[in-house]
Design an enzyme around this catalytic site. Sequence first.
Site, mmCIF file in Angstrom:
data_model
loop_
_atom_site.group_PDB
_atom_site.id
_atom_site.type_symbol
_atom_site.label_atom_id
_atom_site.label_comp_id
_atom_site.label_asym_id
_atom_site.label_seq_id
_atom_site.Cartn_x
_atom_site.Cartn_y
_atom_site.Cartn_z
ATOM 1 N N SER A 438 0.817 -1.214 0.000
ATOM 2 C CA SER A 438 0.000 0.000 0.000
ATOM 3 C C SER A 438 0.848 1.260 0.000
ATOM 4 O O SER A 438 0.323 2.354 -0.196
ATOM 5 C CB SER A 438 -0.916 0.022 1.232
ATOM 6 O OG SER A 438 -0.136 0.030 2.415
ATOM 7 N N HIS A 459 -2.949 -3.389 -5.570
ATOM 8 C CA HIS A 459 -3.291 -3.017 -4.203
ATOM 9 C C HIS A 459 -4.784 -3.195 -3.936
ATOM 10 O O HIS A 459 -5.619 -2.382 -4.349
ATOM 11 C CB HIS A 459 -2.874 -1.567 -3.929
ATOM 12 C CG HIS A 459 -3.193 -1.100 -2.550
ATOM 13 N ND1 HIS A 459 -3.520 0.202 -2.256
ATOM 14 C CD2 HIS A 459 -3.244 -1.773 -1.362
ATOM 15 C CE1 HIS A 459 -3.764 0.315 -0.968
ATOM 16 N NE2 HIS A 459 -3.607 -0.860 -0.403
ATOM 17 N N GLU A 471 -5.979 -0.737 -6.889
ATOM 18 C CA GLU A 471 -5.051 0.198 -7.516
ATOM 19 C C GLU A 471 -4.022 -0.618 -8.301
ATOM 20 O O GLU A 471 -3.326 -1.461 -7.738
ATOM 21 C CB GLU A 471 -4.356 1.067 -6.465
ATOM 22 C CG GLU A 471 -5.303 2.068 -5.815
ATOM 23 C CD GLU A 471 -4.636 2.915 -4.747
ATOM 24 O OE1 GLU A 471 -4.870 4.130 -4.715
ATOM 25 O OE2 GLU A 471 -3.876 2.356 -3.927
ATOM 26 N N ASN A 509 -4.080 6.339 -0.432
ATOM 27 C CA ASN A 509 -3.342 6.669 0.786
ATOM 28 C C ASN A 509 -2.653 8.022 0.693
ATOM 29 O O ASN A 509 -2.488 8.713 1.702
ATOM 30 C CB ASN A 509 -2.330 5.575 1.107
ATOM 31 C CG ASN A 509 -2.987 4.327 1.646
ATOM 32 O OD1 ASN A 509 -4.155 4.347 2.017
ATOM 33 N ND2 ASN A 509 -2.266 3.225 1.682
#
Length: 604
Positions: A438, A459, A471, A509
């Site tokens: 991540s 991800h 992702e 993130n």
Amino acid sequence: MASPLSETPSSPQPALRTVAVVGLGTMGTGITEILARAGRDVVGIDVGEARTAKAVAALETSTARAVERGRMTAGERADTLARVTTATELSAAADADLVIEVAPESYEIKQQILRELDGIVRPEAILATGTNALSVTRLAADSAHPERVLGLHFFNPAQAMRLVEVVSSVLTSPGAVAAVTDLALDLGKEPVAVGDRPGFVADGLLFGYLNQAAAMYEARYASREDIDAAMRLGCGLPMGPLALLDLIGVDTARTVLEAMYAASQDRLHAPAPILKQLGEAGLTGRKAGRGFYTYAAAGSDEVVPDALTPKPDAALVPGRAIRSVGVAGSGTMASGIAEVFARSGFEVVLAARGMEKAEAARDRIGASLVRAVDRGRMTAEEATGTLERITPAEGYDAFADVDLAVEAVAEDLDVKRQLFATLDKVCKPGAVLATTTSSLPVVACARATSRPQDVVGMHFFNPAPAMKLVEVVRTVLTSDDAHATVREVCAGIRKHPVDCGDRAGFIVNALLFPYLNNAVKMVQEHYASLDDIDTAMKLGGGYPMGPFELLDVVGLDVSLAIERVLHREFRDPGLAPAPLLEHLVAAGCLGRKTGRGFREHARR
């Protein structure tokens, strides 16, 4: 009538029966409606009869829709409309107990209105500004009676959004704050008391996040569609950040950010240049018919294709055939990913460092499938077939024949590099090797192999069976067909892929954790409480969880590690982890998993 300015918060408060609303745009009209529906006599004031007539028409349409939907009776509608009068002069506010100005975000305009009201309203009347960006203190200081001036920040649409921020300056009377707080409660709203700083709580956190999303798009890191889809599907938000900027207004967002930057000097609040470019070109969002997206017409919410709309995946090179998948790991994420592939018909090898761990992971999947059957999401036969497609294995030699190997081990670069070196040796030529990291560099995993062109980031989000987002992270070494393979696989497992480059945090993130970090800074600076911030973001921003609820779920140690990676990657002082977060982690307060984080939790 007793003056609310002279009363203490514990004293009986006046009902503020008559309210004047200055500015009958979308927000002012919405506030007028909720006041009238709550039994207040409302005077709507705006320049020109055309504007007041437009507001009345909007009220008639909105209340008629409420009757159709059973939210009010025809009699209640008639009473509501009868309580509203309109005027084009501020003198119509002379008898108001409360005046709420919702004029454009300009000090000059708002100060002129407040100065004129000083000579019109009664001494005990309260003056509220609806600003979400300008200093309430500065506006109050220019008034003849600063003690009666405060902020009353509703959220759009005012009829639906429950949050109201009650903003007091150092000059504001406690009695005035108490009076408008009681009014907000009577309107069915959730008032949150905040101090005077640009953006207050909700917008103070929201606009920094929106600004970073605009900068991410401007840097061509990801498409507008992928940025928005990532935040909707990865965080459960009602809208993506670029679509939200179009709704708010690109020009309005820039005004808020300019005020925030002037106060904080934090580069994360410095408006992204694209906001200025769009604004000066008149591309201010939905209201103009074009902003980040193009709309069917000015004011429409219908997005129409334009030159930037991505072409279908048919334009991509074909991917490789994937029939069997190896999943490396035995934790929650590995189990979830294995379940996702098996439920979609793939043969799965679930490998761990020991057979006991691999079998325990498979048992965990079995329990998950039983729950799915109990909830009617699959049949018992489908659950049995899914579990039969998962083969537990000790060690990674079992990956010799898989077409796709997905690692889901500890978020430690050394551990991942060692694993990829092993996969390079055991996996057949042409197999795609994917990491679920991540925040770590995918290219570092790729360089641990002799075939970096076959390595890609994939991800997943937790819990993998429920979360729709993946992702897809390609490095500068990833081949087109390896990238296309993962996108095709995502379609096969009914996930939504978004493309992004190999940099810290990827999309979600990189946007989520600075927002969480800024929330911690608010508490650290004693600006607002945990509960008020969580309430503000859930009710004002539409977030499924408040930032502190989410931090405790994610784990403070995990959050701190991601924030350190972001700070190290981008070298921006505004991304430095908040000291309060570091102190809690050092004290072992890691969130739900330890029983204490920002809040106390029952031990599991």
